[in-house]
Design a protein around this motif. Structure first.
Motif, PDB file in Angstrom:
ATOM      1  N   CYS A  25     -48.746  15.322 109.255  1.00  0.00           N
ATOM      2  CA  CYS A  25     -49.265  14.152 108.532  1.00  0.00           C
ATOM      3  C   CYS A  25     -49.058  12.825 109.245  1.00  0.00           C
ATOM      4  CB  CYS A  25     -48.628  14.074 107.148  1.00  0.00           C
ATOM      5  SG  CYS A  25     -48.995  15.485 106.085  1.00  0.00           S
ATOM      6  N   ARG A  26     -47.937  12.655 109.889  1.00  0.00           N
ATOM      7  CA  ARG A  26     -47.625  11.359 110.487  1.00  0.00           C
ATOM      8  C   ARG A  26     -47.801  11.344 112.008  1.00  0.00           C
ATOM      9  NH1 ARG A  26     -48.742   9.030 106.125  1.00  0.00           N
ATOM     10  NH2 ARG A  26     -48.564   7.184 107.417  1.00  0.00           N
ATOM     11  N   GLN A  27     -47.818  12.548 112.648  1.00  0.00           N
ATOM     12  CA  GLN A  27     -47.969  12.610 114.100  1.00  0.00           C
ATOM     13  C   GLN A  27     -49.263  13.317 114.521  1.00  0.00           C
ATOM     14  OE1 GLN A  27     -44.123  14.477 115.016  1.00  0.00           O
ATOM     15  NE2 GLN A  27     -43.411  12.482 115.759  1.00  0.00           N
ATOM     16  N   GLN A  28     -50.187  13.498 113.598  1.00  0.00           N
ATOM     17  CA  GLN A  28     -51.496  14.090 113.842  1.00  0.00           C
ATOM     18  C   GLN A  28     -51.423  15.495 114.434  1.00  0.00           C
ATOM     19  OE1 GLN A  28     -50.939  10.636 114.789  1.00  0.00           O
ATOM     20  NE2 GLN A  28     -51.585  10.369 112.687  1.00  0.00           N
ATOM     21  N   GLY A  29     -50.460  16.279 113.957  1.00  0.00           N
ATOM     22  CA  GLY A  29     -50.336  17.659 114.406  1.00  0.00           C
ATOM     23  C   GLY A  29     -51.298  18.576 113.661  1.00  0.00           C
ATOM     24  N   THR A  30     -51.239  19.853 114.001  1.00  0.00           N
ATOM     25  CA  THR A  30     -52.058  20.866 113.348  1.00  0.00           C
ATOM     26  C   THR A  30     -51.191  22.077 113.071  1.00  0.00           C
ATOM     27  OG1 THR A  30     -54.031  20.127 114.531  1.00  0.00           O
ATOM     28  CG2 THR A  30     -54.111  22.328 113.580  1.00  0.00           C
ATOM     29  N   GLU A  31     -51.254  22.597 111.849  1.00  0.00           N
ATOM     30  CA  GLU A  31     -50.514  23.814 111.557  1.00  0.00           C
ATOM     31  C   GLU A  31     -51.263  25.000 112.159  1.00  0.00           C
ATOM     32  OE1 GLU A  31     -50.266  23.819 107.299  1.00  0.00           O
ATOM     33  OE2 GLU A  31     -52.357  24.343 107.036  1.00  0.00           O
ATOM     34  N   ALA A  32     -50.561  26.079 112.403  1.00  0.00           N
ATOM     35  CA  ALA A  32     -51.179  27.268 112.984  1.00  0.00           C
ATOM     36  C   ALA A  32     -52.263  27.808 112.055  1.00  0.00           C
ATOM     37  CB  ALA A  32     -50.119  28.335 113.239  1.00  0.00           C
ATOM     38  N   PRO A  33     -53.391  28.265 112.607  1.00  0.00           N
ATOM     39  CA  PRO A  33     -54.445  28.826 111.751  1.00  0.00           C
ATOM     40  C   PRO A  33     -53.928  30.023 110.963  1.00  0.00           C
ATOM     41  CG  PRO A  33     -54.891  29.299 114.067  1.00  0.00           C
ATOM     42  CD  PRO A  33     -53.718  28.376 114.023  1.00  0.00           C
ATOM     43  N   LEU A  81     -61.102   9.181 101.842  1.00  0.00           N
ATOM     44  CA  LEU A  81     -60.806   9.529 103.231  1.00  0.00           C
ATOM     45  C   LEU A  81     -61.180   8.409 104.185  1.00  0.00           C
ATOM     46  CD1 LEU A  81     -62.287  13.150 103.345  1.00  0.00           C
ATOM     47  CD2 LEU A  81     -59.964  12.458 102.743  1.00  0.00           C
ATOM     48  N   ARG A  82     -60.467   8.380 105.326  1.00  0.00           N
ATOM     49  CA  ARG A  82     -60.833   7.538 106.462  1.00  0.00           C
ATOM     50  C   ARG A  82     -61.349   8.472 107.548  1.00  0.00           C
ATOM     51  NH1 ARG A  82     -56.574   4.661 109.297  1.00  0.00           N
ATOM     52  NH2 ARG A  82     -58.301   3.789 110.451  1.00  0.00           N
ATOM     53  N   TYR A  83     -62.321   8.020 108.299  1.00  0.00           N
ATOM     54  CA  TYR A  83     -62.935   8.826 109.354  1.00  0.00           C
ATOM     55  C   TYR A  83     -62.709   8.130 110.688  1.00  0.00           C
ATOM     56  CZ  TYR A  83     -65.273  10.853 105.314  1.00  0.00           C
ATOM     57  OH  TYR A  83     -65.531  11.455 104.110  1.00  0.00           O
ATOM     58  N   LEU A  84     -62.113   8.854 111.636  1.00  0.00           N
ATOM     59  CA  LEU A  84     -61.803   8.276 112.944  1.00  0.00           C
ATOM     60  C   LEU A  84     -62.326   9.170 114.060  1.00  0.00           C
ATOM     61  CD1 LEU A  84     -58.062   7.459 112.215  1.00  0.00           C
ATOM     62  CD2 LEU A  84     -59.928   5.828 112.271  1.00  0.00           C
ATOM     63  N   GLU A  85     -62.872   8.559 115.087  1.00  0.00           N
ATOM     64  CA  GLU A  85     -63.298   9.319 116.266  1.00  0.00           C
ATOM     65  C   GLU A  85     -62.060   9.919 116.931  1.00  0.00           C
ATOM     66  OE1 GLU A  85     -65.282   8.266 120.525  1.00  0.00           O
ATOM     67  OE2 GLU A  85     -66.107   7.251 118.768  1.00  0.00           O
ATOM     68  N   ASP A  86     -62.147  11.193 117.296  1.00  0.00           N
ATOM     69  CA  ASP A  86     -61.034  11.888 117.934  1.00  0.00           C
ATOM     70  C   ASP A  86     -61.563  12.611 119.168  1.00  0.00           C
ATOM     71  OD1 ASP A  86     -58.917  13.480 118.733  1.00  0.00           O
ATOM     72  OD2 ASP A  86     -58.717  14.548 116.840  1.00  0.00           O
ATOM     73  N   ASN A  87     -61.188  12.119 120.331  1.00  0.00           N
ATOM     74  CA  ASN A  87     -61.621  12.725 121.593  1.00  0.00           C
ATOM     75  C   ASN A  87     -60.473  13.451 122.291  1.00  0.00           C
ATOM     76  OD1 ASN A  87     -64.344  11.795 121.469  1.00  0.00           O
ATOM     77  ND2 ASN A  87     -63.571   9.756 121.926  1.00  0.00           N
ATOM     78  N   VAL A  94     -64.300  14.377 114.543  1.00  0.00           N
ATOM     79  CA  VAL A  94     -64.030  13.294 113.607  1.00  0.00           C
ATOM     80  C   VAL A  94     -62.784  13.683 112.821  1.00  0.00           C
ATOM     81  CG1 VAL A  94     -64.862  11.972 111.634  1.00  0.00           C
ATOM     82  CG2 VAL A  94     -66.457  12.633 113.456  1.00  0.00           C
ATOM     83  N   GLU A  95     -61.728  12.891 113.000  1.00  0.00           N
ATOM     84  CA  GLU A  95     -60.479  13.106 112.270  1.00  0.00           C
ATOM     85  C   GLU A  95     -60.634  12.548 110.866  1.00  0.00           C
ATOM     86  OE1 GLU A  95     -55.801  11.660 112.342  1.00  0.00           O
ATOM     87  OE2 GLU A  95     -57.198  10.899 113.856  1.00  0.00           O
ATOM     88  N   ILE A  96     -60.020  13.233 109.891  1.00  0.00           N
ATOM     89  CA  ILE A  96     -59.972  12.700 108.529  1.00  0.00           C
ATOM     90  C   ILE A  96     -58.527  12.387 108.175  1.00  0.00           C
ATOM     91  CG2 ILE A  96     -62.133  13.605 107.611  1.00  0.00           C
ATOM     92  CD1 ILE A  96     -60.554  15.991 106.483  1.00  0.00           C
ATOM     93  N   HIS A 104     -52.646  11.985 108.276  1.00  0.00           N
ATOM     94  CA  HIS A 104     -53.579  12.887 108.959  1.00  0.00           C
ATOM     95  C   HIS A 104     -53.784  14.132 108.096  1.00  0.00           C
ATOM     96  CE1 HIS A 104     -55.483  15.281 112.086  1.00  0.00           C
ATOM     97  NE2 HIS A 104     -54.586  16.226 111.860  1.00  0.00           N
ATOM     98  N   LEU A 105     -55.055  14.488 107.874  1.00  0.00           N
ATOM     99  CA  LEU A 105     -55.386  15.659 107.058  1.00  0.00           C
ATOM    100  C   LEU A 105     -55.966  16.789 107.897  1.00  0.00           C
ATOM    101  CD1 LEU A 105     -57.151  13.690 104.185  1.00  0.00           C
ATOM    102  CD2 LEU A 105     -54.789  14.562 104.192  1.00  0.00           C
ATOM    103  N   GLY A 106     -56.853  16.452 108.809  1.00  0.00           N
ATOM    104  CA  GLY A 106     -57.538  17.449 109.618  1.00  0.00           C
ATOM    105  C   GLY A 106     -58.767  16.837 110.248  1.00  0.00           C
ATOM    106  N   HIS A 107     -59.873  17.601 110.227  1.00  0.00           N
ATOM    107  CA  HIS A 107     -61.117  17.139 110.847  1.00  0.00           C
ATOM    108  C   HIS A 107     -62.307  17.524 109.989  1.00  0.00           C
ATOM    109  CE1 HIS A 107     -58.312  17.073 114.243  1.00  0.00           C
ATOM    110  NE2 HIS A 107     -59.085  16.104 114.708  1.00  0.00           N
TER     111      HIS A 107
END
Length: 137
Positions: A25-33, A81-87, A94-96, A104-107
């Motif tokens: 949430c705070r460091q824009q990570g991703t949990e394992a699928p 939601l906020r929408y941010l470009e993520d490259n 698009v990050e959400i 940070h929620l996901g994409h």
């Protein structure tokens, strides 16, 4: 929800969130699928932001996309939601984020169901499920 909920320092967020929730949430990570607790949840209710408890998604918008993370075809409102470009990671996405506390929620992807054509791919750890049946008792 307090207007100051999004103005916490990293240390304040660390004190409130689990290590995994802070990383995502705070460091824009991703949990394992396929690891999230809400992936297969089919109960009726609301999905709230882990950090500030803002309402983000409803169960009627959740569907099984097969991607390994909870997927929704729409948020409760555009302002949720906020929408941010993520490259990052060599991709254009698009990050959400939560529109209230910037968690940070996901994409979001343009490969959703015909109803909206959009797939909101969200980390389980960034959401709290609030079962509407429990609210009625």
């Amino acid at each position: 929800m307090n207007d100051n909920d999004h103005k916490k320092s990293d240390q304040e967020w660390r004190n409130i969130l689990s290590e995994e929730a802070f990383r995502v949430c705070r460091q824009q990570g991703t949990e394992a699928p396929y690891s999230g607790t809400l992936l297969h949840n089919k109960d009726t209710g609301d999905y709230l932001c882990t950090c500030c408890q803002a309402l983000l998604f409803k169960s009627e918008n959740k569907y099984d996309s097969g991607c390994g993370w909870p997927s929704f075809d729409a948020p409760v409102s555009h302002d949720a939601l906020r929408y941010l470009e993520d490259n990052s990671q060599g991709m254009q996405r698009v990050e959400i984020r939560c529109g209230f506390c910037d968690s940070h929620l996901g994409h979001v992807f343009p490969d959703g169901p015909k109803s909206t054509g959009v797939r909101y791919c969200v980390n389980s750890v960034s959401l709290i499920f609030n079962n509407s049946d429990l609210q009625k008792t």
